[in-house]
Design a protein around this motif. Sequence first.
Motif, PDB file in Angstrom:
ATOM      1  N   LYS A  17       0.981  -1.286   0.100  1.00  0.00           N
ATOM      2  CA  LYS A  17      -0.003   0.108   0.014  1.00  0.00           C
ATOM      3  C   LYS A  17       0.924   1.271   0.044  1.00  0.00           C
TER       4      LYS A  17
ATOM      5  N   SER B 145       3.289   2.433  -1.629  1.00  0.00           N
ATOM      6  CA  SER B 145       3.562   3.082  -2.791  1.00  0.00           C
ATOM      7  C   SER B 145       2.204   3.430  -3.500  1.00  0.00           C
ATOM      8  N   ILE B 146       1.116   3.284  -2.811  1.00  0.00           N
ATOM      9  CA  ILE B 146      -0.034   3.381  -3.644  1.00  0.00           C
ATOM     10  C   ILE B 146      -0.759   4.585  -2.972  1.00  0.00           C
TER      11      ILE B 146
ATOM     12  N   SER C 292       0.265   8.037  -5.176  1.00  0.00           N
ATOM     13  CA  SER C 292       0.866   6.968  -5.586  1.00  0.00           C
ATOM     14  C   SER C 292       2.346   7.461  -6.118  1.00  0.00           C
ATOM     15  N   ASN C 293       3.264   6.380  -6.342  1.00  0.00           N
ATOM     16  CA  ASN C 293       4.408   6.783  -6.926  1.00  0.00           C
ATOM     17  C   ASN C 293       4.591   7.118  -8.189  1.00  0.00           C
TER      18      ASN C 293
END
Lengths: 339, 396
Positions: free
Chosen positions: B374, B376-377, B381-382
């Motif tokens: 989660k 990187s969301i 988000s990335n």
Amino acid sequence: MDFNHTEERRMLADSLRRTLARGADWATLAELGVLGALFTEDEGGFGGQGFDIAVVFEELGRAGSPLPVVEAGLAGGLLADCGQAELVEQIIAGTLRPAFAHGEPGLRYDHGPIRTRYEDGRLTGRKSVVEGAEGADLLVVTALENGDTVRLFTVAPDAPGVTLYTTPSLNGGSVSEITFDGAAATPIGGHMGLVENRIEAATLAVCADALGAMETARDMTLDYLRTRKQFGIVIGKFQALQHRMADVAIEIEQARSAVINLAGHLHADALARDRHASAAKNMVGRVARLVAEEAIQMHGGIAMTEEYALAPVSRRLIAVDHRYGDEDWHLERFIRLSA
Amino acid sequence: MDLNYTPDELAFRDEVRAFIKDNLPADIARRVGSGEPLTKADMDLWHSRLNAKGWLAGSWPREFGGQSWTAVQKHIFEEEYAAAHAPRIVPFGVAMLGPVLQAFGSKAQQDYYLPRILSGEDWWCQGYSEPGAGSDLASLKTRAVRDGDHYVVNGQKTWTTLGQFANKIFCLVRTSTEGKPQEGISFLLIDMDTPGIEVRPIILIDGVHEVNEVWFTDVRVPVENLVGKENEGWTYAKYLLTHERTGIAGVGFATAALDSLKRIARTEMNHGRPLIEDPHFAARLARIEIELMAMATTNLRVVAGAAEGKAPGAESSMLKVKGSILRQQINDLARRAVGPWAVPFVSEDLEGNIYHPGPEYSARVANSYLNNRKISIYGGSNEVQRGIITKAILGL
């Protein structure tokens, strides 16, 4: 050179795909010929070759079937090796489901040394992370006979002195810790060489299963990229995502080739077979993780939920790396075998 | 160039260490370290101990009950408590709403809400994302329509973290459809007990109930619960997203996770030797440690900039991308480290008990690996962060 499956295998794959999409129990798998496809004609089946295994497990993986077919094939293969034709017949008919209890705590992914002992007709020891043992009709167990030689034994899972401690598996089925405390067992002979052979076939099965699961994850992600809108357009129009999806597609094709290589060498000499098994398992472990992580990331939050159908697929893809040796275990073996 | 803390900063670090050592219950630290979910009571206990010391919101200005910590002090505090496996301070009241009210809230809102955040009387959750508004947050559709001295709110929020414990929610709502989407958003404070609010659990991929959907049907909210001006909520939301984001790299969490990972790798055996001696595994571990050493300094460079008064802007996007990937890599390596023990996949039962057949450190390794996908969301988000870097730093 021909990279097409035979007509028989294509038909099996097609009917399996259609049936599994509706959901199938053990008896249905047997009727479709899934179990027969895992055994050679000499053993009473109609397959048993690398590509038979690859075709069957790719479909089981694509559908996300939680049924412990890998373990039944492995245990059943060993029963066939040990001349247990009657039991094999029942397995193919779907009336007997065996599981294979081999790994022990602390072995990690190594195949030995085994510590479970067989003395005076009884087994003592512990087997660890055994898939599909819960509900199995028969356990095929490795143990030391006379304190020094690994042999095979059969045990009823509900026999006195057998204790199963079962939890859900990351893979979707169940795994058990099994304790044998003087459980009555039947010796059926065999040796580690047979076990190694059958583990290589199981490794192929897990790799093919992963390939099917990867394609499911890829297709779900593509569907999502084509339909999910943010900033007024479908997110599949963003080049950053397009290129990552292209990389996923490339890696899956590479994994497929590695699985084909292994299937084609499953009955080659042990060195060639094992090199291809380690090449395939190393690559599949790596690519399965990539596919799972990219599928989750490109979906976003929805892929983090249990309710969304990708969740069990992602877990299955991660579990691949923990079955029959992970990326590093197979890398190390590949290096050793290539020296 | 001087890479060392000042004597004052070192003294502060020692004070933080001593406080945590004396006040953090060992059982809570153990559960944080092994990735087990905490109960509301655990989190309340830790909050109240921090608040008694005046450190729950140390970086708030003194006038609002904080310590006016410098960016470096805040950094030291965050690193120390993460390394000690202290529970994350639930950010919604302390780190998110508090600074927004201090900057944009009315005197009455500040006087009423800020003390209740510190005392734990109010547990806030965040109503930002919607099913159709994730990365594209400004497209949110939850409507607030003025009706006399109330707004009437209808719509659905999602990913509401720990909303099951909250009695208040701050929401971004649409009050206008004129102009750009960002120009019709307002910032509303809503009591969760108001008729018409329904909280539905979302179970995550690791089996945990951490986030929720929150549904609003004709929910009447007094107009005095509007923060700042109508249709200017986007400005406040952006402020919230860039304010004090130096902790975003999660260096402390990564350091603590790497320590746990090394303990696992020293205990797990591979071919009869400790796994940490395996050359492949050791190389994987070393690469992560090298990244983390550099990350710590990248983070400090941004902290030092903030201490000099430069508000971290797009730099925090860099910290988020690198920091989240690094933490996920550590989770991935922990999963590898426990070998077959990652396969028994167990969530807590209704009483919060966990039964796993492997060593205790292996019980939740697969769960934590899955759960931390989660990071990187969420919070942009990335991909969104990389877009910010591309535009704001690189000028492309």
